[in-house]
Design an enzyme around this catalytic site. Structure first.
Site, mmCIF file in Angstrom:
data_model
loop_
_atom_site.group_PDB
_atom_site.id
_atom_site.type_symbol
_atom_site.label_atom_id
_atom_site.label_comp_id
_atom_site.label_asym_id
_atom_site.label_seq_id
_atom_site.Cartn_x
_atom_site.Cartn_y
_atom_site.Cartn_z
ATOM 1 N N ASP A 45 0.837 -1.294 -0.020
ATOM 2 C CA ASP A 45 -0.081 0.018 -0.090
ATOM 3 C C ASP A 45 0.843 1.388 0.021
ATOM 4 O O ASP A 45 1.811 1.248 0.920
ATOM 5 C CB ASP A 45 -0.697 0.132 1.057
ATOM 6 C CG ASP A 45 -2.052 0.919 0.772
ATOM 7 O OD1 ASP A 45 -2.553 1.442 -0.087
ATOM 8 O OD2 ASP A 45 -2.484 1.386 2.072
ATOM 9 N N HIS A 89 -4.395 13.920 0.729
ATOM 10 C CA HIS A 89 -4.560 13.076 1.930
ATOM 11 C C HIS A 89 -3.246 13.064 3.164
ATOM 12 O O HIS A 89 -3.291 13.309 4.124
ATOM 13 C CB HIS A 89 -4.689 11.489 1.825
ATOM 14 C CG HIS A 89 -4.879 10.349 2.762
ATOM 15 N ND1 HIS A 89 -5.744 10.435 3.678
ATOM 16 C CD2 HIS A 89 -3.812 9.728 3.302
ATOM 17 C CE1 HIS A 89 -5.527 9.444 4.642
ATOM 18 N NE2 HIS A 89 -4.232 9.136 4.424
ATOM 19 N N ARG A 110 1.224 17.942 12.320
ATOM 20 C CA ARG A 110 2.321 19.022 12.228
ATOM 21 C C ARG A 110 1.839 20.219 11.409
ATOM 22 O O ARG A 110 1.985 20.032 10.154
ATOM 23 C CB ARG A 110 3.649 18.402 11.348
ATOM 24 C CG ARG A 110 4.267 17.119 12.059
ATOM 25 C CD ARG A 110 5.299 16.614 11.206
ATOM 26 N NE ARG A 110 4.771 16.085 10.309
ATOM 27 C CZ ARG A 110 4.134 14.771 10.044
ATOM 28 N NH1 ARG A 110 4.063 13.828 10.795
ATOM 29 N NH2 ARG A 110 3.666 14.335 8.840
ATOM 30 N N GLU A 142 -10.080 3.926 3.908
ATOM 31 C CA GLU A 142 -9.319 4.731 3.036
ATOM 32 C C GLU A 142 -9.792 4.438 1.655
ATOM 33 O O GLU A 142 -9.861 3.389 1.150
ATOM 34 C CB GLU A 142 -7.836 4.291 3.347
ATOM 35 C CG GLU A 142 -7.299 4.571 4.806
ATOM 36 C CD GLU A 142 -6.001 4.778 4.882
ATOM 37 O OE1 GLU A 142 -5.288 4.144 4.130
ATOM 38 O OE2 GLU A 142 -5.572 5.529 5.807
ATOM 39 N N GLU A 167 -9.128 4.082 -2.115
ATOM 40 C CA GLU A 167 -7.919 3.943 -2.920
ATOM 41 C C GLU A 167 -8.228 3.280 -4.245
ATOM 42 O O GLU A 167 -9.412 2.594 -4.280
ATOM 43 C CB GLU A 167 -6.934 3.182 -2.215
ATOM 44 C CG GLU A 167 -6.657 3.747 -0.621
ATOM 45 C CD GLU A 167 -5.366 3.005 0.104
ATOM 46 O OE1 GLU A 167 -4.508 2.349 -0.793
ATOM 47 O OE2 GLU A 167 -5.259 3.063 1.221
ATOM 48 N N ASP A 220 -9.071 0.675 2.289
ATOM 49 C CA ASP A 220 -7.898 0.103 3.392
ATOM 50 C C ASP A 220 -8.522 0.428 4.607
ATOM 51 O O ASP A 220 -8.086 1.315 5.223
ATOM 52 C CB ASP A 220 -6.689 0.743 2.819
ATOM 53 C CG ASP A 220 -5.533 0.669 4.031
ATOM 54 O OD1 ASP A 220 -5.571 -0.559 4.581
ATOM 55 O OD2 ASP A 220 -4.577 1.555 3.991
ATOM 56 N N ARG A 266 -7.794 3.688 13.546
ATOM 57 C CA ARG A 266 -6.958 4.833 13.758
ATOM 58 C C ARG A 266 -6.087 4.727 15.274
ATOM 59 O O ARG A 266 -5.242 5.244 15.423
ATOM 60 C CB ARG A 266 -7.529 6.354 13.745
ATOM 61 C CG ARG A 266 -8.133 6.336 12.229
ATOM 62 C CD ARG A 266 -6.987 6.272 11.233
ATOM 63 N NE ARG A 266 -7.645 6.477 9.766
ATOM 64 C CZ ARG A 266 -6.865 6.392 8.612
ATOM 65 N NH1 ARG A 266 -5.620 5.771 8.912
ATOM 66 N NH2 ARG A 266 -7.542 6.394 7.577
ATOM 67 N N GLN A 323 -3.733 2.423 15.162
ATOM 68 C CA GLN A 323 -2.562 2.882 14.479
ATOM 69 C C GLN A 323 -1.729 3.670 15.237
ATOM 70 O O GLN A 323 -0.437 3.939 15.146
ATOM 71 C CB GLN A 323 -3.067 3.598 13.244
ATOM 72 C CG GLN A 323 -2.045 3.848 12.038
ATOM 73 C CD GLN A 323 -2.847 4.452 10.878
ATOM 74 O OE1 GLN A 323 -3.867 4.389 10.806
ATOM 75 N NE2 GLN A 323 -1.816 4.925 9.919
ATOM 76 N N LYS A 353 -4.147 -2.213 10.210
ATOM 77 C CA LYS A 353 -4.395 -2.230 8.702
ATOM 78 C C LYS A 353 -4.580 -3.577 8.251
ATOM 79 O O LYS A 353 -5.391 -3.824 7.353
ATOM 80 C CB LYS A 353 -3.315 -1.698 8.020
ATOM 81 C CG LYS A 353 -2.903 -0.247 8.219
ATOM 82 C CD LYS A 353 -3.824 0.958 7.409
ATOM 83 C CE LYS A 353 -3.104 2.419 7.412
ATOM 84 N NZ LYS A 353 -3.931 3.156 6.612
ATOM 85 N N THR A 404 -8.852 -5.815 4.256
ATOM 86 C CA THR A 404 -8.760 -4.957 3.127
ATOM 87 C C THR A 404 -9.895 -5.538 2.106
ATOM 88 O O THR A 404 -9.833 -6.398 1.746
ATOM 89 C CB THR A 404 -7.304 -4.930 2.335
ATOM 90 O OG1 THR A 404 -6.374 -4.769 3.390
ATOM 91 C CG2 THR A 404 -7.588 -3.852 1.317
ATOM 92 N N GLU A 455 -9.791 12.652 8.289
ATOM 93 C CA GLU A 455 -9.734 13.962 7.296
ATOM 94 C C GLU A 455 -11.067 14.635 7.549
ATOM 95 O O GLU A 455 -11.142 15.813 8.025
ATOM 96 C CB GLU A 455 -9.427 13.976 5.976
ATOM 97 C CG GLU A 455 -8.031 13.335 5.824
ATOM 98 C CD GLU A 455 -7.955 12.756 4.139
ATOM 99 O OE1 GLU A 455 -7.390 13.651 3.479
ATOM 100 O OE2 GLU A 455 -8.095 11.652 4.203
HETATM 101 MN MN MN Z 1 -4.094 3.011 2.721
#
Ligand code: MN
Length: 439
Positions: free
Chosen positions: A137, A144, A153, A209, A211, A243, A247, A250, A263, A267, A384
């Site tokens: 991946d 993103h 950040r 996610e 994708e 995906d 969180r 993660q 993850k 999938t 997001e």
């Molecule tokens: Mn991904």
């Protein structure tokens, strides 16, 4: 280099005697994606989606209507996996497509025989289209990366390597499933920043996610990198890929080696391989890099790839909560994005992956990384959309979500379009969240 070319199979005037294909949003005669299905009570075998029907390639393989390269392609695609088809010479894929398109077109003289190879798709079960040897991946969706980076950040969202190389991690092939398979909420360790110790419990921040998946065609030998101008020939087709990401797991586990149990619990991919040949009319130039961005190193750079390496594909995410489904409400679209938001082309992903000599094989699967737009209308993850879980979003019925709840159904869809051509779609990539299984 030889990328798939536009030919008579893309003719917008071509119509099928399979009436449901004409005007079909996903599977008109210009698409002809391949998958593996089983009819009621039957064994898995290769098939082609045409309108609301599936053409059985194992029945086609018993017919004398195929010869030469088309016969080779057919024999490779008729069994319970498509690995041999994916790894075959691209001209066998093209020849099979051309022959099937001719047989399914209005006026085909052999219609009566071909009709006996069709099953209604809603009476069939779909399977993984290939034995996936490895799944990798990437993180090529730049908005993103920016959106997520800003959460952690704000002043410096992208890490220094992002514009120099396609970031990726090795995923887990064993837990890839096709659309429709239940998504069991994972359990795992999480630790709130102010907590003294981690706990082991069902994830509370289960996310999606959005994708694209890339199906690898012919592979490369160990130690032999794939040059950027050859990379396109190794891409056999695309699918949709969700995906699923926990969180909270993660955040606690990812340093220093990256995603792991957050993850690899599941999938989901769409079952149909939309072939590189079908996608030929939808190739577009890669968006120009901003002047201030660094030029990629030469092994990643090709004018030809920059000119044709992107795809005009629009993407969509929708959700249907249990309450919405009980009332019969339509699913709610939460994001509409575009594949033009990938910072790296698919060829660059393939070339970078093999640049150290790593070998890819037919049926390997790559994920592009989450594809998001710069604004919140097209973000490909709840992370997001809710700014890290800080801002719940509202559904039309007044429900709110920060992350997924049990019973929620998430659907990904996509459509390739170009002026003067019949648009093609990818079919559904659906997952329904099931409660954690506690021991
Ligand atoms: Mn991904």
């Amino acid at each position: 280099m030889m990328r798939p070319q536009i030919d008579e199979t893309h003719d917008p005037e071509r119509r099928s005697w399979v009436e449901s294909a004409n005007g079909h949003g996903d599977f008109p005669i210009q698409n002809l994606p391949l998958g593996v299905f089983s009819p009621l009570g039957g064994q898995p075998r290769g098939g082609v989606a045409i309108g609301d029907q599936i053409l059985d390639l194992s029945l086609a393989a018993r017919s004398s209507l195929f010869e030469g390269a088309a016969r080779d392609g057919l024999d490779a695609a008729a069994g319970r996996t498509l690995n041999a088809f994916l790894g075959g010479a691209p001209d066998t894929r093209r020849a099979l497509r051309q022959r099937l398109s001719a047989l399914l077109a209005v006026g085909a003289p052999d219609r009566a025989e071909v009709e006996t190879w069709l099953y209604p798709a809603d009476r069939c079960q779909m399977h993984l289209p290939a034995r996936i040897g490895d799944y990798t991946d990437f993180y090529a969706g730049i908005h993103h990366a920016l959106n997520v980076g800003r959460l952690f950040r704000p002043d410096n969202p992208l890490l220094p390597n992002y514009k120099h190389l396609p970031i990726g991690y090795h995923g887990r092939a064993s837990s890839v499933r096709v659309s429709g398979a239940p998504v069991v909420r994972p359990q795992g360790q999480r630790k709130a920043p102010d907590a003294e110790a981690p706990v082991f419990a069902p994830s509370q921040r289960l996310d999606i996610e959005l994708e694209l998946g890339v199906w690898i065609g012919q592979g490369n030998a160990l130690g032999q990198p794939i040059a950027i101008d050859a990379a396109d020939c190794h891409i056999a087709g695309l699918c949709l890929l969700n995906d699923w990401s926990a969180r909270d797991l993660q955040a606690w586990e990812y340093q220093p080696l990256g995603p792991f149990l957050a993850k690899n619990f599941m999938t989901t991919i769409s079952p149909w391989i939309v072939t590189a040949e079908a996608l030929a009319p939808f190739r577009i130039a890669q968006p120009t890099r901003p002047d201030q961005d660094p030029a990629p190193l030469p092994y990643l750079w090709s004018q030809d790839d920059q000119g044709h390496g992107a795809y005009a594909i629009d993407l969509e995410v929708s959700i249907a909560t249990p309450a919405m489904r009980t009332r019969g409400d339509a699913p709610f679209t939460i994001a509409q994005g575009s594949a033009s938001n990938l910072y790296w082309t698919l060829a660059q992903l393939v070339t970078h992956h093999t640049s150290n000599g790593c070998d890819l094989h037919p049926g390997d699967l790559l994920g592009t990384g989450t594809i998001s737009t710069p604004d919140e209308r097209g973000v490909g993850s709840f992370l997001e959309l809710t700014q890290g879980g800080q801002k719940p979003f509202a559904l039309p019925d007044g429900e709110t979500r920060t992350f997924l709840q049990d019973g929620d159904v998430v659907r990904l869809n996509a459509r390739a379009s170009a002026a003067g051509f019949v648009g093609i779609g990818f079919g559904d990539c659906i997952g329904r969240i099931a409660p954690s299984v506690t021991a």
